[in-house]
Scaffold this active site. Structure first.
Site, PDB file in Angstrom:
ATOM      1  N   GLU A   4      26.149 109.894   5.497  1.00 20.71           N
ATOM      2  CA  GLU A   4      24.777 109.376   5.482  1.00 20.71           C
ATOM      3  C   GLU A   4      23.715 110.439   5.729  1.00 20.71           C
ATOM      4  O   GLU A   4      22.534 110.226   5.428  1.00 20.71           O
ATOM      5  CB  GLU A   4      24.617 108.267   6.516  1.00 20.71           C
ATOM      6  CG  GLU A   4      24.661 108.733   7.958  1.00 20.71           C
ATOM      7  CD  GLU A   4      24.438 107.587   8.939  1.00 20.71           C
ATOM      8  OE1 GLU A   4      23.506 107.703   9.750  1.00 20.71           O
ATOM      9  OE2 GLU A   4      25.182 106.594   8.894  1.00 20.71           O
ATOM     10  N   ILE A  52      27.472  97.108  23.428  1.00 12.75           N
ATOM     11  CA  ILE A  52      27.157  96.487  22.130  1.00 12.75           C
ATOM     12  C   ILE A  52      28.258  95.516  21.727  1.00 12.75           C
ATOM     13  O   ILE A  52      27.985  94.396  21.288  1.00 12.75           O
ATOM     14  CB  ILE A  52      26.956  97.564  21.055  1.00 12.75           C
ATOM     15  CG1 ILE A  52      25.748  98.434  21.389  1.00 12.75           C
ATOM     16  CG2 ILE A  52      26.771  96.923  19.678  1.00 12.75           C
ATOM     17  CD1 ILE A  52      25.560  99.620  20.465  1.00 12.75           C
ATOM     18  N   HIS A 110      21.203 102.340   8.419  1.00 16.70           N
ATOM     19  CA  HIS A 110      21.241 102.694   9.841  1.00 16.70           C
ATOM     20  C   HIS A 110      20.008 102.160  10.564  1.00 16.70           C
ATOM     21  O   HIS A 110      19.290 102.895  11.251  1.00 16.70           O
ATOM     22  CB  HIS A 110      21.348 104.214  10.021  1.00 16.70           C
ATOM     23  CG  HIS A 110      22.022 104.612  11.302  1.00 16.70           C
ATOM     24  ND1 HIS A 110      22.947 105.616  11.380  1.00 16.70           N
ATOM     25  CD2 HIS A 110      21.894 104.141  12.567  1.00 16.70           C
ATOM     26  CE1 HIS A 110      23.364 105.749  12.625  1.00 16.70           C
ATOM     27  NE2 HIS A 110      22.736 104.859  13.357  1.00 16.70           N
ATOM     28  N   THR A 169      28.674  98.801  12.273  1.00 14.57           N
ATOM     29  CA  THR A 169      27.327  99.170  12.699  1.00 14.57           C
ATOM     30  C   THR A 169      27.385 100.302  13.724  1.00 14.57           C
ATOM     31  O   THR A 169      26.418 100.530  14.451  1.00 14.57           O
ATOM     32  CB  THR A 169      26.594  97.964  13.329  1.00 14.57           C
ATOM     33  OG1 THR A 169      27.406  97.422  14.385  1.00 14.57           O
ATOM     34  CG2 THR A 169      26.317  96.888  12.297  1.00 14.57           C
ATOM     35  N   SER A 170      28.501 101.037  13.764  1.00 16.21           N
ATOM     36  CA  SER A 170      28.696 102.066  14.788  1.00 16.21           C
ATOM     37  C   SER A 170      28.496 103.465  14.235  1.00 16.21           C
ATOM     38  O   SER A 170      27.421 104.038  14.342  1.00 16.21           O
ATOM     39  CB  SER A 170      30.077 101.928  15.421  1.00 16.21           C
ATOM     40  OG  SER A 170      30.183 100.712  16.128  1.00 16.21           O
ATOM     41  N   ARG A 171      29.537 104.029  13.648  1.00 12.56           N
ATOM     42  CA  ARG A 171      29.491 105.355  13.045  1.00 12.56           C
ATOM     43  C   ARG A 171      30.289 105.317  11.744  1.00 12.56           C
ATOM     44  O   ARG A 171      31.377 104.742  11.685  1.00 12.56           O
ATOM     45  CB  ARG A 171      30.080 106.414  13.990  1.00 12.56           C
ATOM     46  CG  ARG A 171      29.180 106.776  15.165  1.00 12.56           C
ATOM     47  CD  ARG A 171      27.925 107.501  14.707  1.00 12.56           C
ATOM     48  NE  ARG A 171      27.057 107.908  15.815  1.00 12.56           N
ATOM     49  CZ  ARG A 171      26.042 107.200  16.266  1.00 12.56           C
ATOM     50  NH1 ARG A 171      25.776 106.014  15.718  1.00 12.56           N
ATOM     51  NH2 ARG A 171      25.284 107.654  17.252  1.00 12.56           N
ATOM     52  N   CYS A 188      32.633 101.081  18.027  1.00  6.74           N
ATOM     53  CA  CYS A 188      33.291 102.191  18.717  1.00  6.74           C
ATOM     54  C   CYS A 188      32.489 103.469  18.596  1.00  6.74           C
ATOM     55  O   CYS A 188      31.778 103.675  17.614  1.00  6.74           O
ATOM     56  CB  CYS A 188      34.663 102.478  18.090  1.00  6.74           C
ATOM     57  SG  CYS A 188      35.709 101.056  17.860  1.00  6.74           S
ATOM     58  N   PRO A 189      32.651 104.374  19.558  1.00  8.83           N
ATOM     59  CA  PRO A 189      32.112 105.722  19.369  1.00  8.83           C
ATOM     60  C   PRO A 189      32.994 106.487  18.388  1.00  8.83           C
ATOM     61  O   PRO A 189      34.161 106.137  18.186  1.00  8.83           O
ATOM     62  CB  PRO A 189      32.196 106.330  20.772  1.00  8.83           C
ATOM     63  CG  PRO A 189      33.336 105.612  21.414  1.00  8.83           C
ATOM     64  CD  PRO A 189      33.295 104.212  20.874  1.00  8.83           C
ATOM     65  N   ASP A 235      40.141  97.059  22.975  1.00  7.98           N
ATOM     66  CA  ASP A 235      39.470  98.176  23.633  1.00  7.98           C
ATOM     67  C   ASP A 235      40.368  98.631  24.779  1.00  7.98           C
ATOM     68  O   ASP A 235      40.894  97.795  25.515  1.00  7.98           O
ATOM     69  CB  ASP A 235      38.098  97.736  24.171  1.00  7.98           C
ATOM     70  CG  ASP A 235      37.257  98.917  24.634  1.00  7.98           C
ATOM     71  OD1 ASP A 235      36.153  99.096  24.103  1.00  7.98           O
ATOM     72  OD2 ASP A 235      37.705  99.662  25.529  1.00  7.98           O
ATOM     73  N   ASP A 276      26.146  99.432   8.130  1.00 10.76           N
ATOM     74  CA  ASP A 276      24.829  99.974   8.457  1.00 10.76           C
ATOM     75  C   ASP A 276      24.909 101.485   8.643  1.00 10.76           C
ATOM     76  O   ASP A 276      23.897 102.134   8.915  1.00 10.76           O
ATOM     77  CB  ASP A 276      24.303  99.313   9.741  1.00 10.76           C
ATOM     78  CG  ASP A 276      22.881  99.708  10.073  1.00 10.76           C
ATOM     79  OD1 ASP A 276      22.017  99.627   9.176  1.00 10.76           O
ATOM     80  OD2 ASP A 276      22.626 100.114  11.225  1.00 10.76           O
TER      81      ASP A 276
END
Length: 330
Positions: free
Chosen positions: A261, A154, A293, A230-232, A203-204, A173, A256
């Site tokens: 959430e 992504i 999300h 837009t990840s976590r 990122c995770p 990264d 997002d």
């Protein structure tokens, strides 16, 4: 095999139903998977779960006691899974590691464009007959510096998009994709934060990345920069972000995802009183944009999620190695 699909929405029924093989039977529940809803999986050999379902040790043990032997995640992240408990119980657990990465990257761009050019506010104004431009001023993205934190599929897709728009792209990264060669410059996180006009997180969520955007990292960001996630949700310390917005050091925020959430997203709360004070405070800022999300939510991504989910199940049923199996943790 009978599969209990938790957190099921109408679109899950559509796309999973289209892809479901004759050897499988799906039953759908709008309830999330928790210890209170485990019993819904009675008679099922597998469960299919999403990002906010609970897969801790008590839940996995209860599923196992019911005869469930496979846990199919229809998402990429697995921070909600107790890997050690799953391994101890001998459960087959697999995910969908990448589904239309361009979908999420394009949504990140949509958030940036909307918030930067105030198109959401302009839309509301024009519908009321107000064509004034005051308050809608944005910046030209061409020539700006965009920092991509996390360079998996992504993040790489996002780097490709912003590079094509004429932005200077920086990437942080530990193991960036070789596909980034010629698209982005590899830098450390601190350098990225200090130099970027826009910081986009890809990122995770794990122990090392939880609240990676906190008060200290926000202070290192370029004054007036935009932060996009837009990840976590857990990547961001929401309270610290609110303070940075109040001080005007952080120029804008587009998210997002949100750390809390699970009790909000994917459901209609338009007639409810939302008790989450941090979320409600975020919604008071004119320079904050929140979506629920939906970054993954395209036809192509939904079809790929369904196809890979059932391919993972086929690996389990046929005793084949599964490339998408979750890592074993003791």
């Amino acid at each position: 095999m009978k599969i209990a699909v938790y957190s099921a929405q109408p679109y899950d029924r559509r796309f999973l139903g289209e892809a479901c093989p004759p050897a499988a039977e799906t039953v759908y529940f709008s309830d999330p998977l928790t210890l209170d809803t485990v019993a819904l999986a009675q008679g099922c050999g597998a469960v299919c779960v999403f990002v906010n379902d609970v897969l801790d040790a008590p839940v996995l043990e209860a599923l196992h006691a019911l005869g469930v032997r496979a846990v199919l995640l229809r998402c990429a992240g697995f921070n909600n899974v107790d890997l050690g408990a799953g391994a101890r119980l001998g459960l087959f657990m697999a995910r969908v590691p990448a589904y239309a990465p361009e979908a999420v990257a394009e949504h990140a761009l949509a958030l940036v464009m909307t918030l930067n050019r105030n198109t959401h506010r302009a839309y509301a104004r024009v519908r009321e007959g107000n064509f004034a431009l005051d308050g809608l001023l944005g910046m030209t993205l061409h020539g700006k510096t965009v920092g991509i934190v996390g360079a998996g599929q992504i993040g790489t897709a996002a780097a490709r998009i912003f590079n094509g728009m004429g932005c200077k792209v920086l990437v942080s990264d530990p193991s960036p994709s070789p596909q980034l060669d010629g698209l982005a410059a590899r830098v450390g996180l601190d350098e990225l934060l200090a130099a970027s006009d826009i910081v986009s997180l890809h990122c995770p969520l794990m122990d090392a990345t939880r609240h990676m955007i906190d008060a200290a990292s926000l202070a290192r960001m370029k004054p007036g920069a935009m932060l996009v996630n837009t990840s976590r949700g857990g990547l961001i310390d929401t309270a610290a972000v609110i303070e940075a917005l109040k001080s005007r050091h952080l120029g804008a925020l587009a998210i997002d995802v949100y750390e809390q959430e699970a009790s909000l997203f994917f459901h209609d709360h338009s007639s409810d009183i939302i008790a989450d004070d941090l979320f409600q405070r975020l919604m008071t800022f004119p320079n904050v944009l929140v979506t629920g999300h939906q970054g993954f939510f395209t036809v192509e991504a939904m079809r790929e999620i369904a196809a890979v989910t059932f391919a993972n199940l086929a690996c389990h049923l046929n005793g084949r190695p599964c490339a998408n199996a979750l890592p074993v943790s003791s």
